[in-house]
Write an enzyme that holds these catalytic residues in place. Structure first.
Site, PDB file in Angstrom:
ATOM      1  CE1 TYR A 109      -3.171   2.959   0.507  1.00  0.00           C
ATOM      2  CE2 TYR A 109      -2.664   2.960   2.850  1.00  0.00           C
ATOM      3  CZ  TYR A 109      -3.298   3.530   1.764  1.00  0.00           C
ATOM      4  OH  TYR A 109      -4.055   4.662   1.930  1.00  0.00           O
ATOM      5  CG  ASP A 151      -3.977   2.133  -3.334  1.00  0.00           C
ATOM      6  OD1 ASP A 151      -3.566   2.720  -4.355  1.00  0.00           O
ATOM      7  OD2 ASP A 151      -4.695   2.680  -2.481  1.00  0.00           O
ATOM      8  CG  HIS A 255      -9.264   1.514  -3.963  1.00  0.00           C
ATOM      9  ND1 HIS A 255      -8.131   1.798  -4.700  1.00  0.00           N
ATOM     10  CD2 HIS A 255      -9.271   2.417  -2.943  1.00  0.00           C
ATOM     11  CE1 HIS A 255      -7.485   2.818  -4.158  1.00  0.00           C
ATOM     12  NE2 HIS A 255      -8.161   3.212  -3.094  1.00  0.00           N
TER      13      HIS A 255
END
Length: 264
Positions: A109, A151, A255
């Site tokens: 992330y 991500d 998302h």
């Protein structure tokens, strides 16, 4: 066949019902979650084990960030890198032990980077670039088939955003971020699996802001979530898809999940 999924869930406890729905409908072998927003002892481990995902690697922290990889096939935790250099829980790596044995799966992330794309005015933007710099140094030394998903908080291509010109000065699509991500790509020769199957300039978004009242009508999306693989592993990929409909599920994440399938 082995299927790998990734999803920034934006609080796994709040959105456990849609995680369970996704697992039931798609049944990926492995699911990598980002922004779980809980400590490891708070993670809904039993509920996900009951759903068939008893193999788990969780790197959490209180209230923010956090990543977890859950699996139907055996795995072991492989690594935890502090690419943020401040102890934040933003990465966990695993090695698959069952089908796909030997494959390393890295779940990351990347920091969002704040609002101002200037490291002098915005420390968070500098931290994001430094995070990627540490990833570049790591990628340069990889010596085995590896997949990195998560991500990345960067939409690199013009077709990865709803309006290239309007977003050139918006964090996530600025030239310096795109250039730095390209350096990371070149450091290991990563293959961007999403764009192997959904070819540029075809529309491909994975995130829509909560601020947009009707995300489908406005469609102001960005491709912030990625699945990349070492060349030898990428050559075995046989499919890639996304569940855009998940953005409409009850209490959705901003998302959506992505899935890649391999003939391993």
């Amino acid at each position: 066949m082995v299927s790998i999924a990734t999803w920034n869930i934006n609080s796994v406890r709040l959105r456990l019902p849609i995680v369970e729905r996704f697992l039931k409908e798609e049944a990926p072998d492995v699911l990598c979650l980002q922004e779980i927003k809980c400590q490891e002892h708070q993670f809904p481990a039993q509920a996900l084990a009951d759903a068939g995902y008893k193999y788990q690697a969780i790197h959490g922290q209180k209230g923010y960030h956090g990543v977890a990889t859950i699996s139907r096939i055996p795995l072991k935790e492989f690594s935890r890198h502090d690419w943020q250099a401040n102890g934040e829980a933003r990465h966990v790596g695993v090695e698959l032990l069952g089908p796909g044995k030997g494959m390393v799966l890295e779940n990351v992330y990347v920091p969002a980077g704040g609002d101002e794309p200037d490291r002098e005015k915005n420390a968070k933007f500098g931290q994001k670039l430094d995070f990627l710099g540490r990833m570049i140094g790591w990628a340069d030394k990889i010596d085995r088939p590896t997949m990195i998903v998560g991500d990345f908080n960067i939409a690199p291509l013009e077709s990865d955003v709803w309006n290239h010109k309007q977003l050139l000065k918006v964090v996530s699509h600025t030239p310096v971020e795109v250039d730095t991500l390209e350096q990371f790509k070149q450091a290991h020769g990563w293959v961007d699996l999403g764009r192997e199957f959904i070819r540029d300039p075809e529309r491909y978004f994975s995130w829509w802001s909560y601020r947009s009242k009707d995300w489908k009508v406005n469609d102001r999306g960005r491709r912030l979530d990625h699945m990349w693989a070492s060349p030898e592993l990428a050559a075995q990929a046989i499919g890639h898809r996304l569940r855009e409909d998940a953005r409409d599920w009850e209490k959705p994440s901003d998302h959506i999940p992505l899935i890649t399938e391999f003939a391993l």
